[in-house]
Design a protein around this motif. Structure first.
Motif, PDB file in Angstrom:
ATOM      1  N   GLN A  16       0.828  -1.210   0.000  1.00 58.98           N
ATOM      2  CA  GLN A  16       0.000   0.000   0.000  1.00 58.98           C
ATOM      3  C   GLN A  16       0.864   1.263   0.000  1.00 58.98           C
ATOM      4  O   GLN A  16       0.534   2.243  -0.676  1.00 58.98           O
ATOM      5  N   ALA A  17       1.978   1.231   0.747  1.00 59.01           N
ATOM      6  CA  ALA A  17       2.834   2.430   0.820  1.00 59.01           C
ATOM      7  C   ALA A  17       3.373   2.787  -0.557  1.00 59.01           C
ATOM      8  O   ALA A  17       3.464   3.970  -0.915  1.00 59.01           O
ATOM      9  N   LYS A  18       3.718   1.778  -1.357  1.00 63.57           N
ATOM     10  CA  LYS A  18       4.249   2.061  -2.707  1.00 63.57           C
ATOM     11  C   LYS A  18       3.163   2.726  -3.565  1.00 63.57           C
ATOM     12  O   LYS A  18       3.436   3.670  -4.314  1.00 63.57           O
ATOM     13  N   ILE A  19       1.927   2.230  -3.457  1.00 61.70           N
ATOM     14  CA  ILE A  19       0.828   2.802  -4.255  1.00 61.70           C
ATOM     15  C   ILE A  19       0.575   4.260  -3.826  1.00 61.70           C
ATOM     16  O   ILE A  19       0.477   5.167  -4.654  1.00 61.70           O
ATOM     17  N   ILE A  20       0.526   4.491  -2.516  1.00 61.67           N
ATOM     18  CA  ILE A  20       0.233   5.839  -1.995  1.00 61.67           C
ATOM     19  C   ILE A  20       1.379   6.799  -2.347  1.00 61.67           C
ATOM     20  O   ILE A  20       1.147   7.943  -2.757  1.00 61.67           O
ATOM     21  N   ALA A  21       2.622   6.315  -2.192  1.00 59.41           N
ATOM     22  CA  ALA A  21       3.786   7.169  -2.480  1.00 59.41           C
ATOM     23  C   ALA A  21       3.765   7.610  -3.941  1.00 59.41           C
ATOM     24  O   ALA A  21       4.017   8.786  -4.252  1.00 59.41           O
ATOM     25  N   THR A  22       3.449   6.687  -4.837  1.00 56.31           N
ATOM     26  CA  THR A  22       3.407   7.029  -6.270  1.00 56.31           C
ATOM     27  C   THR A  22       2.279   8.016  -6.534  1.00 56.31           C
ATOM     28  O   THR A  22       2.465   9.030  -7.208  1.00 56.31           O
ATOM     29  N   ILE A  26       5.294  11.314  -2.950  1.00 53.29           N
ATOM     30  CA  ILE A  26       6.103  11.469  -1.722  1.00 53.29           C
ATOM     31  C   ILE A  26       6.959  10.210  -1.548  1.00 53.29           C
ATOM     32  O   ILE A  26       6.598   9.150  -2.056  1.00 53.29           O
ATOM     33  N   PRO A  27       8.094  10.316  -0.825  1.00 53.45           N
ATOM     34  CA  PRO A  27       8.927   9.123  -0.658  1.00 53.45           C
ATOM     35  C   PRO A  27       8.334   8.100   0.308  1.00 53.45           C
ATOM     36  O   PRO A  27       7.643   8.469   1.268  1.00 53.45           O
ATOM     37  N   HIS A  28       8.611   6.841   0.037  1.00 49.56           N
ATOM     38  CA  HIS A  28       8.227   5.733   0.915  1.00 49.56           C
ATOM     39  C   HIS A  28       9.440   5.396   1.770  1.00 49.56           C
ATOM     40  O   HIS A  28      10.460   4.948   1.256  1.00 49.56           O
ATOM     41  N   ILE A  29       9.340   5.640   3.064  1.00 52.05           N
ATOM     42  CA  ILE A  29      10.445   5.339   3.978  1.00 52.05           C
ATOM     43  C   ILE A  29      10.093   4.066   4.740  1.00 52.05           C
ATOM     44  O   ILE A  29       9.196   4.070   5.592  1.00 52.05           O
ATOM     45  N   SER A  30      10.779   2.975   4.415  1.00 50.91           N
ATOM     46  CA  SER A  30      10.535   1.704   5.098  1.00 50.91           C
ATOM     47  C   SER A  30      11.748   1.376   5.954  1.00 50.91           C
ATOM     48  O   SER A  30      12.849   1.175   5.429  1.00 50.91           O
ATOM     49  N   THR A  31      11.550   1.319   7.277  1.00 50.09           N
ATOM     50  CA  THR A  31      12.701   1.025   8.152  1.00 50.09           C
ATOM     51  C   THR A  31      13.194  -0.407   7.905  1.00 50.09           C
ATOM     52  O   THR A  31      14.386  -0.681   8.003  1.00 50.09           O
ATOM     53  N   GLY A  32      12.287  -1.312   7.548  1.00 51.64           N
ATOM     54  CA  GLY A  32      12.706  -2.682   7.222  1.00 51.64           C
ATOM     55  C   GLY A  32      13.597  -2.692   5.991  1.00 51.64           C
ATOM     56  O   GLY A  32      14.641  -3.367   5.964  1.00 51.64           O
ATOM     57  N   ASP A  33      13.231  -1.921   4.943  1.00 53.55           N
ATOM     58  CA  ASP A  33      14.064  -1.860   3.730  1.00 53.55           C
ATOM     59  C   ASP A  33      15.436  -1.265   4.047  1.00 53.55           C
ATOM     60  O   ASP A  33      16.458  -1.731   3.531  1.00 53.55           O
ATOM     61  N   ILE A  34      15.459  -0.225   4.899  1.00 49.95           N
ATOM     62  CA  ILE A  34      16.748   0.402   5.262  1.00 49.95           C
ATOM     63  C   ILE A  34      17.649  -0.641   5.946  1.00 49.95           C
ATOM     64  O   ILE A  34      18.825  -0.780   5.619  1.00 49.95           O
ATOM     65  N   LEU A  35      17.055  -1.413   6.864  1.00 51.09           N
ATOM     66  CA  LEU A  35      17.851  -2.435   7.569  1.00 51.09           C
ATOM     67  C   LEU A  35      18.310  -3.533   6.610  1.00 51.09           C
ATOM     68  O   LEU A  35      19.470  -3.964   6.649  1.00 51.09           O
ATOM     69  N   ARG A  36      17.391  -3.985   5.723  1.00 50.97           N
ATOM     70  CA  ARG A  36      17.788  -5.065   4.782  1.00 50.97           C
ATOM     71  C   ARG A  36      18.895  -4.599   3.830  1.00 50.97           C
ATOM     72  O   ARG A  36      19.792  -5.363   3.495  1.00 50.97           O
ATOM     73  N   ASN A  37      18.852  -3.326   3.405  1.00 46.97           N
ATOM     74  CA  ASN A  37      19.931  -2.796   2.546  1.00 46.97           C
ATOM     75  C   ASN A  37      21.246  -2.778   3.296  1.00 46.97           C
ATOM     76  O   ASN A  37      22.293  -3.122   2.745  1.00 46.97           O
ATOM     77  N   ALA A  38      21.182  -2.363   4.565  1.00 41.69           N
ATOM     78  CA  ALA A  38      22.408  -2.318   5.379  1.00 41.69           C
ATOM     79  C   ALA A  38      22.969  -3.737   5.562  1.00 41.69           C
ATOM     80  O   ALA A  38      24.186  -3.941   5.519  1.00 41.69           O
TER      81      ALA A  38
END
Ligand code: AP5
Ligand code: MG
Length: 214
Positions: A16-22, A26-38
């Protein structure tokens, strides 16, 4: 518009965040994505967080505080953002309150997506994510699991390490014991907008956007 999206693991926050962001630009800030990238890039944060994330436990609040302050102070977030995965503890909620108080008032929305636990286990054991474009799918919705229908990436799907059934059930326990009180905290302030996440993706998105008045 500043939007915070809540819900148990697998309710569809990222989808849902990706749909709303588009839709809102506005940017989609996912703390899980930030951690997985790290974790993928083996940074200091990634090495510290790897075991915790892969076991489905919560990364300590002081580490998460640095991550969220950094992400939300980026100039990309100046005109709003959709925050997914934070706050997950009452201390995190209090820090977010402090950050929000320094920004334009009356432009923040708190959305909770609700889905029952057995449907969540079914969704997460069947999730695939595209490493090229980040799109999220369920195996049952894909005709071909070797090509991403969004970006045509070849063999780009991966399964998250925390999508093993035992880990999913631990993530659900952590959600009910530690994060549910955060939903109650915003609920008591009449700030929380609840949305039925068991409906099809498009219908959930339509309901969220309508509750946001866009
Ligand atoms: P995070 O990445 O935030 O994971 P999560 O909360 O467990 O949620 P998911 O990303 O698994 O699910 P989702 O709700 O985004 O659902 P999705 O859209 O993918 O956090 C991971 C870990 O990082 C945590 O466990 C913790 O260790 C750490 N962490 C992160 N933030 C932290 C914090 N603040 N503090 C401490 N630690 C932190 O959809 C799931 C599946 O369902 C997909 O297959 C999708 O296609 C399908 N689906 C979606 N919507 C629908 C629908 N309407 N109908 C049918 N299927 C659907
Ligand atoms: Mg997610």
């Amino acid at each position: 518009m500043r939007i915070v999206i809540f819900g148990a693991p697998g309710v569809g926050k990222g989808t849902q965040a990706k749909i709303i962001a588009t839709k809102l630009g506005i940017p989609h800030i996912s703390t899980g994505d930030i951690l997985r990238n790290a974790i993928k890039n083996e940074t200091r944060l990634g090495l510290e967080a790897k075991k915790i994330v892969e076991a489905g436990n919560l990364v300590p609040d002081d580490i998460m505080a640095g991550i969220v302050k950094d992400a939300l102070s980026d100039k990309l977030c100046q005109n709003g953002f959709i925050l997914d995965g934070y706050p997950r503890t009452l201390d995190q909620a209090k820090l977010l309150d402090n950050i929000m108080q320094q920004l334009e008032p009356d432009n923040e929305y708190y959305i909770a997506i609700e889905v029952n636990d057995e449907e969540i286990v079914r969704r997460l054991t069947n999730r695939l994510t595209c490493k090229v474009c980040g799109s999220i799918f369920n195996i049952s919705d894909l005709n071909d699991t070797t090509i991403c229908p969004k970006c045509n990436g070849v063999n780009s799907f991966y399964k998250r390490k925390d999508d093993d059934e035992g880990v999913i059930r631990n993530r659900l326990l952590v959600f009910h014991s530690t994060t549910q009180p955060v939903l109650d905290y915003y609920g008591k302030q009449n700030k929380m907008i609840f949305v039925d996440g068991s409906l099809p993706v498009d219908k959930v998105a339509e309901n969220v956007l309508s509750k946001l008045g866009v």
